[in-house]
Design a protein around this motif. Structure first.
Motif, PDB file in Angstrom:
ATOM      1  N   THR A   1       0.879  -1.166   0.000  1.00 32.76           N
ATOM      2  CA  THR A   1       0.000   0.000   0.000  1.00 32.76           C
ATOM      3  C   THR A   1       0.913   1.211   0.000  1.00 32.76           C
ATOM      4  O   THR A   1       2.070   1.128   0.399  1.00 32.76           O
ATOM      5  N   GLY A   2       0.401   2.329  -0.423  1.00 33.45           N
ATOM      6  CA  GLY A   2       1.209   3.545  -0.435  1.00 33.45           C
ATOM      7  C   GLY A   2       1.905   3.772  -1.754  1.00 33.45           C
ATOM      8  O   GLY A   2       1.674   3.058  -2.734  1.00 33.45           O
ATOM      9  N   GLN A   3       2.763   4.762  -1.750  1.00 33.34           N
ATOM     10  CA  GLN A   3       3.391   5.210  -2.989  1.00 33.34           C
ATOM     11  C   GLN A   3       4.866   5.484  -2.760  1.00 33.34           C
ATOM     12  O   GLN A   3       5.259   6.046  -1.741  1.00 33.34           O
ATOM     13  N   THR A   4       5.680   5.084  -3.731  1.00 29.02           N
ATOM     14  CA  THR A   4       7.102   5.393  -3.714  1.00 29.02           C
ATOM     15  C   THR A   4       7.274   6.873  -4.044  1.00 29.02           C
ATOM     16  O   THR A   4       6.642   7.382  -4.972  1.00 29.02           O
ATOM     17  N   ASN A   5       8.124   7.552  -3.301  1.00 24.51           N
ATOM     18  CA  ASN A   5       8.390   8.965  -3.563  1.00 24.51           C
ATOM     19  C   ASN A   5       9.851   9.151  -3.934  1.00 24.51           C
ATOM     20  O   ASN A   5      10.740   8.747  -3.187  1.00 24.51           O
ATOM     21  N   VAL A   6      10.077   9.740  -5.086  1.00 26.81           N
ATOM     22  CA  VAL A   6      11.429  10.056  -5.515  1.00 26.81           C
ATOM     23  C   VAL A   6      11.790  11.407  -4.899  1.00 26.81           C
ATOM     24  O   VAL A   6      11.145  12.410  -5.183  1.00 26.81           O
ATOM     25  N   ARG A   7      12.780  11.408  -4.019  1.00 24.23           N
ATOM     26  CA  ARG A   7      13.167  12.624  -3.298  1.00 24.23           C
ATOM     27  C   ARG A   7      14.158  13.482  -4.069  1.00 24.23           C
ATOM     28  O   ARG A   7      14.108  14.704  -4.002  1.00 24.23           O
ATOM     29  N   SER A   8      15.086  12.828  -4.756  1.00 24.16           N
ATOM     30  CA  SER A   8      16.046  13.602  -5.547  1.00 24.16           C
ATOM     31  C   SER A   8      16.557  12.747  -6.695  1.00 24.16           C
ATOM     32  O   SER A   8      16.604  11.518  -6.595  1.00 24.16           O
ATOM     33  N   VAL A   9      16.886  13.422  -7.779  1.00 21.58           N
ATOM     34  CA  VAL A   9      17.446  12.771  -8.955  1.00 21.58           C
ATOM     35  C   VAL A   9      18.580  13.645  -9.450  1.00 21.58           C
ATOM     36  O   VAL A   9      18.419  14.860  -9.605  1.00 21.58           O
ATOM     37  N   ASN A  10      19.730  13.028  -9.682  1.00 23.57           N
ATOM     38  CA  ASN A  10      20.885  13.755 -10.201  1.00 23.57           C
ATOM     39  C   ASN A  10      21.427  13.036 -11.421  1.00 23.57           C
ATOM     40  O   ASN A  10      21.530  11.797 -11.427  1.00 23.57           O
ATOM     41  N   LEU A  11      21.754  13.801 -12.418  1.00 24.05           N
ATOM     42  CA  LEU A  11      22.299  13.244 -13.649  1.00 24.05           C
ATOM     43  C   LEU A  11      23.737  12.804 -13.422  1.00 24.05           C
ATOM     44  O   LEU A  11      24.554  13.557 -12.895  1.00 24.05           O
TER      45      LEU A  11
END
Length: 146
Positions: free
Chosen positions: A64-74
């Motif tokens: 249940t619930g949702q994955t949250n992407v907190r930061s993305v860096n190239l």
């Protein structure tokens, strides 16, 4: 191909977000109809993905619930023979995700890390295309950047 690294980065973030969105849906359904993930991954990564969903199904658990992407860096963008390879570093927050059994009992591991550092790679869906799919998604082996 991509006119800039920024455009490649934006395409990678969009592809990765769609991959996680669909992964969350399939996991919430206990791994049912996992082939849906195929539209967001390479054929080789599909095998790995299907194995993970099969484990959910066999164990009779779902999320249940949702994955949250907190930061993305190239990390890198490469283009060769009309194909792009974009590598990103991702901090994923799974604190909203709970694992539940068939009775709805929370069986989430008590010692689970709520934030996970990952390195992911996206590749062109086909030569000349700026549409990307996930080809790798692995835990970062170094010090956490979350």
């Amino acid at each position: 191909m991509f006119e800039s690294r920024d455009l490649a980065f934006e395409a990678a973030k969009a592809a990765y977000s769609e991959y996680f969105r669909l992964s969350d849906v399939i996991a919430a359904e206990g791994g049912a109809n996992p082939q849906r993930i195929a539209e967001t991954v390479t054929p080789s990564f599909l095998t790995t993905s299907l194995e993970g969903f099969d484990e959910l199904s066999q164990a009779g658990i779902r999320t249940t619930g949702q994955t949250n992407v907190r930061s993305v860096n190239l990390q890198d963008v490469q283009e060769n023979n009309g194909l792009a390879v974009v590598t990103i570093y991702v901090c994923v927050d799974v604190s909203d995700i709970r694992v539940v059994d068939a009775r709805g009992t929370d069986v989430t591991a008590a010692n689970r890390n709520d934030r996970v550092s990952l390195v992911a790679q996206m590749v062109s869906r086909e030569a000349g295309s700026t549409a990307l799919v996930v080809s790798e998604n692995e835990p970062w082996s170094g010090t956490s950047f979350c």
